[in-house]
Write a protein that holds these residues in place. Sequence first.
Motif, PDB file in Angstrom:
ATOM      1  N   ILE A 167     -14.487  92.013  15.732  1.00 40.12           N
ATOM      2  CA  ILE A 167     -14.532  90.821  14.880  1.00 40.12           C
ATOM      3  C   ILE A 167     -15.164  89.651  15.629  1.00 40.12           C
ATOM      4  CG2 ILE A 167     -13.110  89.188  13.596  1.00 40.12           C
ATOM      5  CD1 ILE A 167     -11.067  91.466  13.226  1.00 40.12           C
ATOM      6  N   ASP A 168     -14.875  89.559  16.918  1.00 42.14           N
ATOM      7  CA  ASP A 168     -15.430  88.474  17.728  1.00 42.14           C
ATOM      8  C   ASP A 168     -16.956  88.481  17.669  1.00 42.14           C
ATOM      9  OD1 ASP A 168     -14.170  86.378  19.093  1.00 42.14           O
ATOM     10  OD2 ASP A 168     -14.803  87.151  21.034  1.00 42.14           O
ATOM     11  N   TRP A 169     -17.552  89.664  17.802  1.00 46.67           N
ATOM     12  CA  TRP A 169     -19.016  89.727  17.809  1.00 46.67           C
ATOM     13  C   TRP A 169     -19.609  89.632  16.413  1.00 46.67           C
ATOM     14  CZ3 TRP A 169     -22.140  88.778  21.624  1.00 46.67           C
ATOM     15  CH2 TRP A 169     -21.611  88.810  22.913  1.00 46.67           C
ATOM     16  N   LEU A 170     -18.877  90.017  15.392  1.00 50.37           N
ATOM     17  CA  LEU A 170     -19.352  89.753  14.033  1.00 50.37           C
ATOM     18  C   LEU A 170     -19.498  88.252  13.812  1.00 50.37           C
ATOM     19  CD1 LEU A 170     -17.230  92.311  11.965  1.00 50.37           C
ATOM     20  CD2 LEU A 170     -19.726  92.279  12.130  1.00 50.37           C
ATOM     21  N   ARG A 171     -18.524  87.501  14.278  1.00 54.38           N
ATOM     22  CA  ARG A 171     -18.557  86.050  14.098  1.00 54.38           C
ATOM     23  C   ARG A 171     -19.633  85.402  14.968  1.00 54.38           C
ATOM     24  NH1 ARG A 171     -11.999  84.772  14.044  1.00 54.38           N
ATOM     25  NH2 ARG A 171     -11.635  85.348  11.854  1.00 54.38           N
ATOM     26  N   ILE A 172     -19.786  85.892  16.201  1.00 48.94           N
ATOM     27  CA  ILE A 172     -20.803  85.314  17.079  1.00 48.94           C
ATOM     28  C   ILE A 172     -22.197  85.539  16.512  1.00 48.94           C
ATOM     29  CG2 ILE A 172     -21.875  85.552  19.346  1.00 48.94           C
ATOM     30  CD1 ILE A 172     -19.096  86.082  20.491  1.00 48.94           C
ATOM     31  N   LEU A 173     -22.465  86.752  16.035  1.00 47.39           N
ATOM     32  CA  LEU A 173     -23.784  87.028  15.452  1.00 47.39           C
ATOM     33  C   LEU A 173     -24.071  86.119  14.263  1.00 47.39           C
ATOM     34  CD1 LEU A 173     -23.941  90.941  15.550  1.00 47.39           C
ATOM     35  CD2 LEU A 173     -24.937  89.321  17.153  1.00 47.39           C
ATOM     36  N   ARG A 174     -23.038  85.831  13.484  1.00 48.81           N
ATOM     37  CA  ARG A 174     -23.246  84.948  12.325  1.00 48.81           C
ATOM     38  C   ARG A 174     -23.480  83.503  12.768  1.00 48.81           C
ATOM     39  NH1 ARG A 174     -22.023  85.232   6.941  1.00 48.81           N
ATOM     40  NH2 ARG A 174     -22.796  87.353   7.273  1.00 48.81           N
ATOM     41  N   ARG A 175     -22.706  83.039  13.757  1.00 46.92           N
ATOM     42  CA  ARG A 175     -22.844  81.633  14.182  1.00 46.92           C
ATOM     43  C   ARG A 175     -24.162  81.385  14.908  1.00 46.92           C
ATOM     44  NH1 ARG A 175     -19.455  77.717  14.118  1.00 46.92           N
ATOM     45  NH2 ARG A 175     -20.265  76.826  16.054  1.00 46.92           N
ATOM     46  N   VAL A 176     -24.595  82.353  15.715  1.00 50.03           N
ATOM     47  CA  VAL A 176     -25.831  82.159  16.470  1.00 50.03           C
ATOM     48  C   VAL A 176     -27.053  82.512  15.631  1.00 50.03           C
ATOM     49  CG1 VAL A 176     -27.002  82.737  18.641  1.00 50.03           C
ATOM     50  CG2 VAL A 176     -24.521  82.672  18.565  1.00 50.03           C
ATOM     51  N   GLY A 177     -26.853  83.198  14.492  1.00 50.10           N
ATOM     52  CA  GLY A 177     -27.975  83.559  13.637  1.00 50.10           C
ATOM     53  C   GLY A 177     -28.670  84.833  14.048  1.00 50.10           C
ATOM     54  N   TRP A 178     -27.929  85.740  14.677  1.00 53.09           N
ATOM     55  CA  TRP A 178     -28.510  86.998  15.160  1.00 53.09           C
ATOM     56  C   TRP A 178     -28.225  88.182  14.234  1.00 53.09           C
ATOM     57  CZ3 TRP A 178     -26.461  86.351  20.855  1.00 53.09           C
ATOM     58  CH2 TRP A 178     -27.265  85.402  21.500  1.00 53.09           C
ATOM     59  N   ASP A 179     -27.500  87.980  13.144  1.00 51.02           N
ATOM     60  CA  ASP A 179     -27.121  89.107  12.292  1.00 51.02           C
ATOM     61  C   ASP A 179     -28.140  89.397  11.206  1.00 51.02           C
ATOM     62  OD1 ASP A 179     -26.701  86.824  10.843  1.00 51.02           O
ATOM     63  OD2 ASP A 179     -24.743  87.423  10.042  1.00 51.02           O
ATOM     64  N   GLY A 180     -29.207  88.610  11.127  1.00 49.06           N
ATOM     65  CA  GLY A 180     -30.240  88.855  10.124  1.00 49.06           C
ATOM     66  C   GLY A 180     -29.869  88.454   8.729  1.00 49.06           C
ATOM     67  N   SER A 181     -28.809  87.668   8.577  1.00 55.98           N
ATOM     68  CA  SER A 181     -28.369  87.277   7.241  1.00 55.98           C
ATOM     69  C   SER A 181     -29.130  86.067   6.707  1.00 55.98           C
ATOM     70  CB  SER A 181     -26.873  86.949   7.261  1.00 55.98           C
ATOM     71  OG  SER A 181     -26.600  85.865   8.135  1.00 55.98           O
ATOM     72  N   GLY A 182     -29.870  85.401   7.591  1.00 59.66           N
ATOM     73  CA  GLY A 182     -30.592  84.206   7.165  1.00 59.66           C
ATOM     74  C   GLY A 182     -29.769  82.946   7.210  1.00 59.66           C
ATOM     75  N   VAL A 183     -28.484  83.037   7.630  1.00 60.67           N
ATOM     76  CA  VAL A 183     -27.636  81.847   7.741  1.00 60.67           C
ATOM     77  C   VAL A 183     -28.086  81.045   8.955  1.00 60.67           C
ATOM     78  CG1 VAL A 183     -25.278  81.005   8.042  1.00 60.67           C
ATOM     79  CG2 VAL A 183     -25.720  83.042   6.647  1.00 60.67           C
ATOM     80  N   PRO A 184     -28.306  79.732   8.826  1.00 61.04           N
ATOM     81  CA  PRO A 184     -28.774  78.936   9.974  1.00 61.04           C
ATOM     82  C   PRO A 184     -27.784  78.989  11.134  1.00 61.04           C
ATOM     83  CG  PRO A 184     -28.988  77.705   7.918  1.00 61.04           C
ATOM     84  CD  PRO A 184     -28.199  78.946   7.602  1.00 61.04           C
ATOM     85  N   ALA A 185     -28.323  78.964  12.354  1.00 60.95           N
ATOM     86  CA  ALA A 185     -27.481  78.985  13.544  1.00 60.95           C
ATOM     87  C   ALA A 185     -26.648  77.716  13.623  1.00 60.95           C
ATOM     88  CB  ALA A 185     -28.335  79.142  14.789  1.00 60.95           C
ATOM     89  N   ARG A 186     -25.416  77.857  14.102  1.00 64.16           N
ATOM     90  CA  ARG A 186     -24.497  76.725  14.213  1.00 64.16           C
ATOM     91  C   ARG A 186     -24.153  76.430  15.670  1.00 64.16           C
ATOM     92  NH1 ARG A 186     -22.938  79.599   9.686  1.00 64.16           N
ATOM     93  NH2 ARG A 186     -22.707  78.400   7.762  1.00 64.16           N
ATOM     94  N   VAL A 187     -25.075  76.690  16.562  1.00 66.54           N
ATOM     95  CA  VAL A 187     -24.832  76.442  17.981  1.00 66.54           C
ATOM     96  C   VAL A 187     -25.871  75.480  18.503  1.00 66.54           C
ATOM     97  CG1 VAL A 187     -23.782  78.682  18.362  1.00 66.54           C
ATOM     98  CG2 VAL A 187     -26.224  78.423  18.686  1.00 66.54           C
ATOM     99  N   GLY A 188     -25.511  74.799  19.589  1.00 66.00           N
ATOM    100  CA  GLY A 188     -26.425  73.858  20.198  1.00 66.00           C
ATOM    101  C   GLY A 188     -27.373  74.553  21.156  1.00 66.00           C
TER     102      GLY A 188
END
Length: 516
Positions: free
Chosen positions: A459-480
């Motif tokens: 679950i930790d890496w599912l969330r990290i991929l989404r926050r950093v924008g590495w999961d290919g979902s097109g969701v903008p990255a939320r990290v600095g």
Amino acid sequence: MPERLPLATRYSDDAAFANPFTLIAMVKGIPVVHLDLRAACQRVYEWGPSRMPGEWHLAYLCFVISRIPDIQPWYQRMKNDLEFWEACGFDPDRLPSYRTVHLRFTELEDVAAVFERAAAHLIGIARKRDSRVGCWWHIDATEAETHASPQHDCTARELCPTRRRKTQQTPTMRSVPMDVARAIRQAEAEQPAGSGDAVEYGEYTPQPVAKQFKDPTRKGRRLRLGDHWWYSRDPDAGTRLYSRGDRVIRVWHGYLQIDVVDHLTGGLLCSRLVPADSYEAHAYADVYTATVGNTGVDPLLVAGDKGYSVSDVFRHNTEHGVGSVFPYRRAGKEKGRQGTDRYDAYGIPRCQHCAGDTRFHSFAVDRGMPRLWFRCLLPKQPGCQKVQVMQCDVAPRYLLPVWRNEPAYAAMRHSHQTYEHRHRSARIQYLTAPDTLALRPKRPGIKWQQLRANAAVLIDWLRILRRVGWDGSGVPARVGTVAVTGDGGMPERLDIMRGRRRAKAPPGAKASAPSR
């Protein structure tokens, strides 16, 4: 230099992460992970009725993020949520009973490795996007309790002091508070490695269990604690005793959970449980192998506390070309850091011709032997111009692939304490490593807690991929932006300390003043 994404694990910025439907969508969004978990969690029988349709791995992952330790209260909350069960692939007209949910969840203990394999696949996706993932590790251990407390179990054939005193009061064994157990374990790490000296912490003196063995007739474990025999329903949990004089007054019965954290993202790379009577340094090689299996690459640096500052861990890392960032811990009868005519007290080799200061040239494992190549910093004699070599096995605790005066070493050492909060964060977010009665699961056994730990890594890496924008979902990255970890001026302070020690060294070991 170690680098990090400081906001990659700040999940509180995304309220949707607490929603089980978001988690279900993230798992289904990576078909390889979803199909692998589905195939492992489904069982086909040659006879009898077929199972009801449904994705049990999705339901279990939602159970992990619910912050509920046991299945029954979670089922009472979710049993009437038709939308949830339908999202997990169940028929809304035929919802599972509590008995079915309990049976299916406990069956997942046998496929806990599949959850870790799925997490390794996610880490591989992250490494394809950024090769710095998994390059720098922080390793630490924390206590994890079991709900199976030892109960008095002296039989009629065994000489029980209670029976001799003809008293009707049944002996009881109290557990040591987790904060006390943690403080005692840290005090043990302050002792010289391999000294065997007992640690006295207030009124508590830890000591090993004299006799313990699994009882196959009752699927538990019998222990000899003090003058009595005790029985625990948990056959896997280890036991540490705490005595006052010759009398056992407290016991810690449970596990140690060893977590490896990625420096770049702050995500969990691996989580392993070992019995409480084990030492984290003894399990280091197994945890290292498991973490490399998840990341697919050896790290550059590994940082830890004094519990890992032993020769075996240093030697293991050096043989794999990995730098060890552990605080100094005395070994045997050492009174402090000890330098020789071949290297100083901080592991910096001396010139073999003039005993002067040196600079790093290269490191390699040559024919199974780790070696350091270095040059004299201020050549004074003809031989000083040549590249010199030294085997690291001469002093594995001192001679390291990454020297202690390097900025990268200082940055890892300076930042290690800031990563220790990941234990507390994982305990709050996923209820791993339970340390209170309210958090520890009622089901005994190491498999149940290991399953939850592996699911937490996934679950930790599912969330990290989404926050950093590495999961290919097109969701903008939320990290600095990537920030370089500061070293707190440690190299400069180390040079000053080396200069003071060198000034006090015997004449045969003196060299020129340290220079940067």
